[in-house]
Design a protein around this motif. Structure first.
Motif, PDB file in Angstrom:
ATOM      1  N   GLU A 204      -0.467   4.683  -1.169  1.00 43.32           N
ATOM      2  CA  GLU A 204      -1.650   4.639  -0.307  1.00 43.32           C
ATOM      3  C   GLU A 204      -1.210   4.574   1.161  1.00 43.32           C
ATOM      4  O   GLU A 204      -1.375   3.566   1.840  1.00 43.32           O
ATOM      5  CB  GLU A 204      -2.517   3.439  -0.663  1.00 43.32           C
ATOM      6  CG  GLU A 204      -2.984   3.454  -2.105  1.00 43.32           C
ATOM      7  CD  GLU A 204      -3.580   2.139  -2.572  1.00 43.32           C
ATOM      8  OE1 GLU A 204      -4.200   2.126  -3.640  1.00 43.32           O
ATOM      9  OE2 GLU A 204      -3.407   1.112  -1.869  1.00 43.32           O
TER      10      GLU A 204
ATOM     11  N   GLN B 115      -3.888   3.614   3.675  1.00 43.35           N
ATOM     12  CA  GLN B 115      -4.206   2.191   3.662  1.00 43.35           C
ATOM     13  C   GLN B 115      -3.118   1.373   4.351  1.00 43.35           C
ATOM     14  O   GLN B 115      -3.390   0.379   5.024  1.00 43.35           O
ATOM     15  CB  GLN B 115      -4.390   1.707   2.223  1.00 43.35           C
ATOM     16  CG  GLN B 115      -5.600   2.280   1.506  1.00 43.35           C
ATOM     17  CD  GLN B 115      -6.909   1.772   2.097  1.00 43.35           C
ATOM     18  OE1 GLN B 115      -6.953   0.720   2.715  1.00 43.35           O
ATOM     19  NE2 GLN B 115      -7.972   2.546   1.914  1.00 43.35           N
TER      20      GLN B 115
ATOM     21  N   HIS C 162       0.832  -1.202   0.000  1.00 45.29           N
ATOM     22  CA  HIS C 162       0.000   0.000   0.000  1.00 45.29           C
ATOM     23  C   HIS C 162       0.871   1.258   0.000  1.00 45.29           C
ATOM     24  O   HIS C 162       0.600   2.221  -0.733  1.00 45.29           O
ATOM     25  CB  HIS C 162      -0.907   0.012   1.233  1.00 45.29           C
ATOM     26  CG  HIS C 162      -2.144  -0.809   1.088  1.00 45.29           C
ATOM     27  ND1 HIS C 162      -3.048  -0.623   0.062  1.00 45.29           N
ATOM     28  CD2 HIS C 162      -2.642  -1.829   1.848  1.00 45.29           C
ATOM     29  CE1 HIS C 162      -4.053  -1.475   0.182  1.00 45.29           C
ATOM     30  NE2 HIS C 162      -3.821  -2.225   1.256  1.00 45.29           N
TER      31      HIS C 162
END
Length: 386
Positions: A265, A268, A260
């Protein structure tokens, strides 16, 4: 009359039955006239090819045809095959088989039941068997019986472990694409846990646990290979499959966090850490180990931004979200070299090309991958003297 050549007979026939036949010949002459119809059954017929699948439910294939449940005389005969194949690398003693399958019978009845089941199993595996005890697969060897593949039987467990070993060797050599191919082939063979319909058979539990552990390690290593090559979604998909089977596997949670993070991300990645912490607390009553905590801290304190952004570059947050495409030849090679650096083997790479073709972006991605894996990255730039 010319003496027959026993060596020639055994060489031509080239079967265990031929060698047993040779032992019955007297030096100098044949004991009566030998005809083809008098040869043992193992020589007269072609030994069938078997495929035995133990991962998941038992499947027995004979000459490319799956045997139905009707092919088994009774459940004990089927269980006998499972036992013998499970311990195929050794002789299984008669007493051991009786204890596992006929422990409630008196000794005489138990031995008779074993003898009948052995005979029935031989017929299931080799329907054209004509001589009792002349099976190619179920051998009588003191103090019991042994399963022999006879070069005519493939077992999914053996193929699975072979592919796993191949993947490990390729991964150690930095050949990540080849490792992925081997690991993927191994994963396809794992239809389920070892003899999953026999959950309470004590003799099946140790191999089941070992193979399940091997499969989970395989998924972890496969995800790691995808991650090293920048295939973040593939890495996440495989890691999630592993966590469905074992929610407390921290090494896989770290891969999820890193994938992630590398995909831009960060939120995340941090959320994955929280899910890991909750799973460990709920299932085991423990906290994440230091390595997981350190990765969480590194992700928290180091938002993924380009190491060097030229003046004309897009804002870091936007540039981070743009997909990194192409470079199908250069990127895997750079990832392999980075892996060697992480293992202590220094490397020097020179990247050249026309302006505007993506050299800077390529280096930014490589530097970000190195940071995500815990490396210290130093960057610098120089300009041509006007």
């Amino acid at each position: 009359m010319k003496r027959p050549c026993l060596h020639a007979i055994c060489t031509i026939l080239n079967t265990p039955g031929a060698c047993r036949l040779g032992a019955n010949l007297q030096t100098g002459a044949l004991m009566g006239r030998l005809t083809f119809s008098q040869l043992p059954g193992a020589i007269m017929r072609g030994t069938p090819h078997l495929q035995i699948r133990l991962l998941g439910d038992l499947e027995l294939w004979r000459n490319e045809k799956l045997l139905s449940s009707d092919a088994w005389p009774d459940r004990k005969t089927c269980q006998l095959l499972k036992l013998l194949v499970t311990f195929r690398h050794r002789v299984v003693a008669t007493d051991e088989l009786i204890e596992a399958l006929w422990s409630k019978l008196d000794p005489y009845a138990a031995r008779n039941s074993l003898w009948v089941a052995i005979s029935q199993l031989r017929r299931v595996l080799e329907p054209e068997l004509t001589v009792r005890g002349d099976s190619s697969f179920i051998l009588t060897e003191p103090p019991g019986y042994r399963f022999d593949s006879a070069g005519q039987c493939s077992i999914d467990v053996d193929a699975f472990l072979k592919q796993v070993r191949s993947g490990q060797e390729q991964q150690l050599q930095g050949k990540l694409t080849a490792a992925i191919t081997a690991y993927t082939a191994a994963a396809a063979l794992y239809r389920g846990d070892y003899l999953e319909r026999d959950p309470y058979e004590e003799w099946a539990i140790p191999p089941r646990e070992r193979l399940r552990e091997t499969f989970l390690d395989l998924l972890r290593d496969l995800a790691a290979c995808h991650l090293a090559l920048g295939r973040y979604q593939d890495a996440l998909s495989i890691a999630r499959r592993a966590l469905e089977l074992e929610p407390c596997r921290e090494s896989v949670w770290r891969l999820v966090m890193e994938a992630h993070y590398r995909a831009g991300e960060q939120d995340q990645a941090l959320r994955a850490y929280e899910r890991c912490r909750e799973a460990l607390s709920r299932e085991l009553g423990v906290s994440p180990v230091a390595e997981t905590t350190a990765l969480h801290t590194r992700i928290l304190q180091n938002p993924l931004v380009p190491v060097h952004a030229p003046p004309a570059a897009l804002p870091p947050a936007l540039a981070l979200r743009l997909p990194f495409v192409g470079r199908s030849r250069e990127w895997p090679r750079l990832c392999e070299l980075l892996q060697q650096v992480m293992e202590g083997q220094g490397q020097v790479v020179l990247i050249t090309g026309e302006p505007g073709i993506g050299k800077t972006r390529l280096l930014e991605e490589l530097a970000a991958l190195a940071i995500a894996r815990g490396a210290r990255v130093l960057s610098g730039c120089g300009y041509e003297i006007e």
